[in-house]
Design an enzyme around this catalytic site. Structure first.
Site, PDB file in Angstrom:
ATOM      1  N   THR A  40      64.567   7.217  19.019  1.00 38.27           N
ATOM      2  CA  THR A  40      64.327   8.260  19.756  1.00 38.27           C
ATOM      3  C   THR A  40      64.169   7.958  21.324  1.00 38.27           C
ATOM      4  O   THR A  40      64.257   8.741  22.237  1.00 38.27           O
ATOM      5  CB  THR A  40      62.840   9.174  19.358  1.00 38.27           C
ATOM      6  N   ASP A  41      63.784   6.796  21.736  1.00 34.36           N
ATOM      7  CA  ASP A  41      63.539   6.327  23.092  1.00 34.36           C
ATOM      8  C   ASP A  41      64.674   6.589  23.873  1.00 34.36           C
ATOM      9  O   ASP A  41      64.396   7.125  25.096  1.00 34.36           O
ATOM     10  CB  ASP A  41      63.002   4.863  23.213  1.00 34.36           C
ATOM     11  N   CYS A  98      60.553  16.442  38.519  1.00 33.80           N
ATOM     12  CA  CYS A  98      60.186  17.572  37.737  1.00 33.80           C
ATOM     13  C   CYS A  98      61.156  17.520  36.479  1.00 33.80           C
ATOM     14  O   CYS A  98      62.271  17.497  36.769  1.00 33.80           O
ATOM     15  CB  CYS A  98      60.412  18.800  38.465  1.00 33.80           C
TER      16      CYS A  98
END
Length: 331
Positions: free
Chosen positions: A87-88, A268
């Site tokens: 997943t990383d 963001c």
């Protein structure tokens, strides 16, 4: 339907060791046990285990290329493909594969898990069966990522949690589908220019640098020394940098004057970079820096490496950043 599964490593197939979790589970046996008794017959599924299996924190562009090579080598043997991945850096890999496979007209779905398959609380079963359902539906196209009940475009996704079962999200676009009885599919159209005969991924020196309050021009210049092939700056908001800091924008402009592309993303998660919208981003925009639009950081980084691997540099590379190759950016 014939399905080919490529196992690259990651938490999904890890086991305990004296130094923490490492790849080592019987992934092939587990997979065939998972489909036993379902509508998928064993002879419909082929399996590749890449060597070496890795924790995805160790992934490099060479690992991206190994995935691409395996998919292409099994193109005639399967109708759909699933990639089991850690997943990383899965969102980096799914973006990278999408650029390299714009001519690949069969669905590719990435998935993995937060817990290893050998633990009773694992999410591996739900995620792998979700990926299988996505390809069996006939509605998955291109490169996508399934995780935590959601199917997301592979070059529009970011990892948002290290522990939640819904660990991935699409910050700037909607989902492709959500699981249920039946699945709920969302209207989504991915448009890209494609890339004919892409050259293999190779490793490149791309500096990824965060802006932070108090950063100085001297520190920034030190980060640029020796000179990288390209720079990806994670700026504030819509692409702002501390323009009042003496010499800071000059240090960025000096790179551009040396024909080193400077690409500006946002810190963001949900943003559209609009360089020059504020005075704080105007100077670097006028110097030639290019914003990432609504691309994720992962998609932007993989795109820079892809373009460098194709032999593009300087302004030629920068001109491709706002152009969608595989639907990674809203034109």
């Amino acid at each position: 339907m014939r399905i080919h599964i490529t196992y690259t490593g990651g938490t999904i197939g890890m086991v305990d060791s004296p130094h923490g979790l490492v790849p080592g589970a019987d992934m092939r046996g587990w997979l065939y046990g998972l489909i036993n008794g379902t509508q998928i017959a064993p002879d419909q599924v082929s399996f590749t285990e890449l060597d070496p299996l890795i924790d995805s924190s160790n992934a490099t562009p060479a690992n991206w290329q190994a995935i691409v090579d395996d998919l292409r080598s099994h193109y005639d043997d399967a109708d759909a493909f699933i990639i089991l991945h850690g997943t990383d850096t899965m969102s980096y890999s799914s973006a990278a594969v999408s650029y390299a496979l714009t001519d690949f007209d069969k669905p590719v779905v990435f998935t993995g898990s937060q817990y290893p398959l050998g633990m009773v609380e694992t999410d591996a079963t739900a995620n792998v069966t979700g990926a299988l359902n996505a390809v069996l539906s006939g509605r998955a196209h291109g490169v996508s990522l399934f995780f935590g009940h959601h199917l997301i475009a592979g070059n529009r996704v970011s990892k948002v949690s290290s522990w939640a079962f819904e660990g991935f999200a699409a910050p700037s676009v909607g989902l492709l589908a959500q699981t249920g009885a039946p699945w709920h599919w969302e209207p989504y159209e991915s448009r890209g220019l494609g890339w004919a005969d892409p050259k293999p991924y190779t490793r490149h020196d791309v500096a990824v640098i965060d802006m932070a309050p108090g950063i100085t021009a001297a520190r920034l210049e030190a980060m640029f020394t020796p000179r990288p092939e390209a720079v990806l700056i994670r700026a504030y908001g819509v692409g702002n940098v501390p323009c009042d800091e003496p010499g800071l924008t000059d240090a960025i402009a000096a790179l551009l004057a040396e024909d080193i592309p400077v690409v500006v993303a946002s810190q963001c998660q949900q943003a559209t970079v609009l360089l020059g919208h504020y005075e704080a981003g105007d100077a670097i925009a006028r110097a030639g820096a290019i914003g990432t639009g609504d691309m994720t950081l992962e998609a932007a980084y993989a795109k820079i490496v892809f373009l460098l691997s194709q032999g593009l540099t300087g302004r030629e590379l920068a001109e491709w950043i706002p152009k969608p190759i595989a639907g990674e950016i809203t034109a």
